[in-house]
Design a protein around this motif. Structure first.
Motif, short mmCIF file in Angstrom:
data_model
loop_
_atom_site.label_atom_id
_atom_site.label_comp_id
_atom_site.label_asym_id
_atom_site.label_seq_id
_atom_site.Cartn_x
_atom_site.Cartn_y
_atom_site.Cartn_z
N GLN A 207 -5.82 2.49 -6.70
CA GLN A 207 -6.61 1.16 -6.00
C GLN A 207 -6.90 0.14 -7.18
O GLN A 207 -6.85 -1.01 -6.97
CB GLN A 207 -7.71 1.67 -5.34
N ASP A 208 -6.97 0.63 -8.44
CA ASP A 208 -7.61 -0.15 -9.35
C ASP A 208 -6.03 -0.89 -9.89
O ASP A 208 -6.37 -2.10 -10.20
CB ASP A 208 -8.07 0.77 -10.80
N GLY B 51 -11.27 3.90 -1.36
CA GLY B 51 -10.71 4.80 -0.46
C GLY B 51 -9.50 4.18 0.17
O GLY B 51 -8.69 4.98 0.97
N TRP B 52 -8.99 3.01 -0.12
CA TRP B 52 -7.91 2.13 0.47
C TRP B 52 -6.80 2.88 -0.08
O TRP B 52 -5.76 3.25 0.40
CB TRP B 52 -7.84 0.81 0.18
N ARG C 2 0.89 -1.27 -0.05
CA ARG C 2 -0.04 -0.11 0.10
C ARG C 2 0.74 1.12 -0.02
O ARG C 2 0.77 2.27 -0.80
CB ARG C 2 -0.93 -0.11 1.27
N GLU C 3 1.90 1.50 0.88
CA GLU C 3 2.70 2.46 0.83
C GLU C 3 3.61 2.47 -0.40
O GLU C 3 3.73 3.71 -0.97
CB GLU C 3 3.82 2.53 2.05
N VAL C 4 3.86 1.62 -1.29
CA VAL C 4 4.50 1.99 -2.45
C VAL C 4 3.68 2.19 -3.33
O VAL C 4 4.17 3.08 -3.95
CB VAL C 4 5.10 0.16 -2.91
N LEU C 5 2.51 1.89 -3.17
CA LEU C 5 1.60 2.46 -4.40
C LEU C 5 1.04 3.90 -3.90
O LEU C 5 0.81 4.65 -4.97
CB LEU C 5 0.43 1.47 -4.42
N LEU D 46 -12.52 -0.51 3.12
CA LEU D 46 -11.72 0.57 2.23
C LEU D 46 -11.55 -0.25 0.97
O LEU D 46 -11.50 0.42 0.04
CB LEU D 46 -10.70 1.17 3.06
N ILE D 47 -10.97 -1.42 1.01
CA ILE D 47 -10.66 -1.89 -0.17
C ILE D 47 -12.13 -2.31 -0.91
O ILE D 47 -12.30 -2.07 -2.48
CB ILE D 47 -9.83 -3.31 0.07
#
Length: 333
Positions: free
Chosen positions: A247-248, A240-241, A69-72, A235-236
């Motif tokens: 997210q896509d 909003g995640w 998540r942090e990488v994205l 959230l997923i």
């Protein structure tokens, strides 16, 4: 919202099946939630009932819920790109060695297709500083990129990339409510009586390599309450995640059986055989798991302490996960 069949499975597992405790959370596309908490946060040396406020060692759920998540998020912020070479951010990597690792991409690390080995006993190498240096200099036996080989080592390297681009340790990152790297032992679920550390672990990371690195790494170290992890599933499921484009990207197929962040539904999948083809999920060694099926408009979290007091037990956690997923999905109208 929690079917009787699901409740019966978990009651049997925590009373007669050998599982100390279990916490289940379910959320639908409207944000309606339901929870069920059964059994014990600790079986020995004294029994402690499990509550919704207890924090679980999430083990490899650290990978999708924090590191990927942090990488994205960093990609969305323009701080890196998924197809950047690892050596761009870790120029000292494999210094004075002829290795393909420097040219492997962040995308390959996220999807476990970089050709790195699954695991190594880093905790036997020395102190944290020595391990951190050696991970970058170890002459890893590399396979050709492309094949999915689930790798803790790859996520350790992604953790180092995050530290490098943000200029702070992973422990200093801001986490969502209900997630933490520094749990209160008095409100934590006990895991294993560790043979290496020679003590019962409670509020201390179970993974030996993460423990030797100070408790936090890119592959393990995150703790969470049932509510905190269920909020991630919501959230997923509902959005909003991550920023929409990120997210896509996080949830669409990116490698055989995998997205950039999760494992896709497939034969033998941990979320059960009734899931839709693009359902996603991830598990953790301690007995944790999170699954989201957008087509069925359902997300669920099952947190257990199946390694307490020892990992060397015959409890079928994968069978329980599949059965829980199947009973939940079968109840969707």
């Amino acid at each position: 919202m929690i079917p009787g069949a699901t409740r019966t499975l978990l009651e049997t597992a925590t009373t007669a099946g050998g599982l100390p405790g279990a916490a289940l959370g379910v959320v639908d596309a409207h944000g309606k939630t339901a929870t069920l908490v059964l059994g014990l946060a600790q079986r020995e040396p004294v029994t402690i009932p499990l509550t919704e406020d207890h924090a679980f060692d999430l083990a490899s759920l650290t990978k999708p819920l924090f590191t990927a998540r942090e990488v994205l998020r960093a990609v969305a912020a323009g701080n890196l790109d998924l197809d950047d070479d690892l050596g761009r951010y870790l120029p000292e990597l494999a210094w004075m060695q002829d290795t393909p690792l420097r040219a492997r991409t962040l995308r390959q690390l996220l999807t476990h297709t970089a050709g790195l080995p699954a695991w190594a006993p880093l905790y036997t190498w020395g102190d944290a500083a020595t391990i951190r240096a050696r991970v970058l200099q170890e002459p890893w036996a590399m396979k050709e990129p492309g094949e999915v080989v689930y790798s803790d080592v790859g996520y350790m390297l992604l953790g180092r990339v995050l530290e490098r681009i943000h200029g702070r340790s992973l422990r200093e990152f801001t986490l969502d409510q209900g997630l933490t790297f520094t749990p209160d032992a008095a409100q934590s679920v006990s895991t294993e009586r560790c043979a290496w550390r020679e003590r019962l672990l409670c509020g201390e990371v179970h993974d030996e390599n993460a423990g030797a690195l100070g408790g936090v790494s890119g592959h393990a170290g995150l703790f969470g309450t049932l509510g905190g992890v269920l909020r991630q599933a919501e959230l997923i499921l509902r959005g909003g995640w991550l920023p929409p484009a990120a997210q896509d990207a996080a949830l669409r197929p990116a490698a055989p059986g995998r997205t950039l962040t999760f494992v896709q539904a497939q034969p033998g999948w941990s979320g059960g055989s009734l899931a839709s083809p693009h359902a996603v999920g991830h598990t953790g060694f301690t007995g944790t798991g999170l699954w989201v099926d957008h087509a069925r408009r359902l997300g669920w979290v099952l947190l257990t302490n199946r390694v307490h007091p020892t990992r060397h037990a015959d409890f079928d956690i994968q069978g329980l996960r599949r059965a829980v997923g199947n009973t939940l999905l079968a109840s969707v109208e």
